[in-house]
Design an enzyme around this catalytic site. Sequence first.
Site, PDB file in Angstrom:
ATOM      1  N   ARG A 236       0.863  -1.185   0.000  1.00 22.68           N
ATOM      2  CA  ARG A 236       0.000   0.000   0.000  1.00 22.68           C
ATOM      3  C   ARG A 236       0.900   1.235   0.000  1.00 22.68           C
ATOM      4  O   ARG A 236       1.992   1.223   0.575  1.00 22.68           O
ATOM      5  CB  ARG A 236      -0.885   0.044   1.250  1.00 22.68           C
ATOM      6  CG  ARG A 236      -2.127  -0.828   1.184  1.00 22.68           C
ATOM      7  CD  ARG A 236      -3.185  -0.276   0.228  1.00 22.68           C
ATOM      8  NE  ARG A 236      -4.356  -1.126   0.157  1.00 22.68           N
ATOM      9  CZ  ARG A 236      -4.542  -2.124  -0.708  1.00 22.68           C
ATOM     10  NH1 ARG A 236      -3.605  -2.396  -1.595  1.00 22.68           N
ATOM     11  NH2 ARG A 236      -5.651  -2.825  -0.715  1.00 22.68           N
ATOM     12  N   HIS A 284      -1.014   0.744  -9.721  1.00 19.35           N
ATOM     13  CA  HIS A 284      -1.790  -0.091  -8.780  1.00 19.35           C
ATOM     14  C   HIS A 284      -2.547  -1.197  -9.530  1.00 19.35           C
ATOM     15  O   HIS A 284      -3.745  -1.419  -9.303  1.00 19.35           O
ATOM     16  CB  HIS A 284      -2.760   0.760  -7.949  1.00 19.35           C
ATOM     17  CG  HIS A 284      -3.188   0.071  -6.673  1.00 19.35           C
ATOM     18  ND1 HIS A 284      -3.455   0.730  -5.510  1.00 19.35           N
ATOM     19  CD2 HIS A 284      -3.383  -1.244  -6.393  1.00 19.35           C
ATOM     20  CE1 HIS A 284      -3.819  -0.134  -4.565  1.00 19.35           C
ATOM     21  NE2 HIS A 284      -3.777  -1.348  -5.090  1.00 19.35           N
TER      22      HIS A 284
END
Length: 321
Positions: A236, A284
């Site tokens: 993350r 991502h």
Amino acid sequence: MSEPDVLVVAYGRDGAGAAPWVEALADRVPGLHVQSLNGPVDIARVRYAVTWRHPPGSLTGFPNLKAIFSLGAGVDHLVSDSNLPADVPIVRIVDPDLRDRMSEWVVLHTLIHHRQVRLYDWHQSEKMWVEDPFQPAAGEVRVGVMGLGVLGADATRKLKMIGFDVAGWSRTAKTLDGIETFSGQEGLDRFLARTQILVVLLPLTPETRGILNHSLFSKLARDSYFGGPILLNAGRGGLQNEADILAALDDGILKAATLDVFETEPLPESSPLWHHPAVTITPHNSAISNYGSITGFIAGEIAHLESGGAPRHTVDRQRAY
Ligand code: NDP
């Protein structure tokens, strides 16, 4: 005949993006009425919620809610909602498709650095035939994987299969066949000291936020043939301090970084990461969710719960993962 129970999809702050999940789930859970949370909802009939970045507080007030599913392996978007109903289990996704995609990303980008692909790209662009530098075997490269959960353990095994000298680090002690493991704060410095390529597959929790900082980078092994430590983060963005990554790249503490996740997403146009020569960016998408595979998992878990089974793959709210 009574109305069927309801599964609500809470996708995004405004519900935009819910429609494909509603459609995909409707085919999979025939006994339930599937609908977006954005729309009239008969609260007493809501039995399940499926969420991705729902508006905080929007999952309260359903008296018969039996389980909340996160639409991803990461649950930081969910547990950050302080108004989640306390007594409803949160189930995370465990999906072989997602796991395998992530391992592909990890192996691919580790190999790109190991085989110095960017250097050869540059040589080609200059029409330069340069056989050097000598290319050592994977066994001479020490890779360290932070996070040995569903994703980290698989990536670790696959890196090992290719021949890398792999070790892993987790919160609690783990045993992985043929792989050196470290755990907790007491194992972290020893893990970092042997690591030339650092792969990060940690969840974002209060303990891990900002863990990828200048101090941590400075503890990595500096003896690699490629000239310094390399960071790969697909966990993350909140794990990393991007100013520290840039500073570490510029002062030689890091040699290169490959990042799939960012402090702010999408990565702002103004970010210097975009054009830093030692940074590789993927948007991502290292392990994009596959509708069929994820909804199949959710349907299986709902069938398990409906047949009286105890919730599985649940999130520990104290640990936040
Ligand atoms: P798991 O929950 O299965 O595993 C998490 C691992 O991290 C465990 O080994 C755990 O240790 C370790 N860990 C957690 N906190 C700490 C800590 N404080 N110190 C050391 N180790 C810690 O998660 P997954 O493997 O399924 O996924 C990992 C993360 O990957 C997700 O949370 C998500 O953020 C990210 N992800 C990113 C995607 C992308 O597209 N970029 C896609 C999917 C996931 P222990 O084993 O002791 O519990």
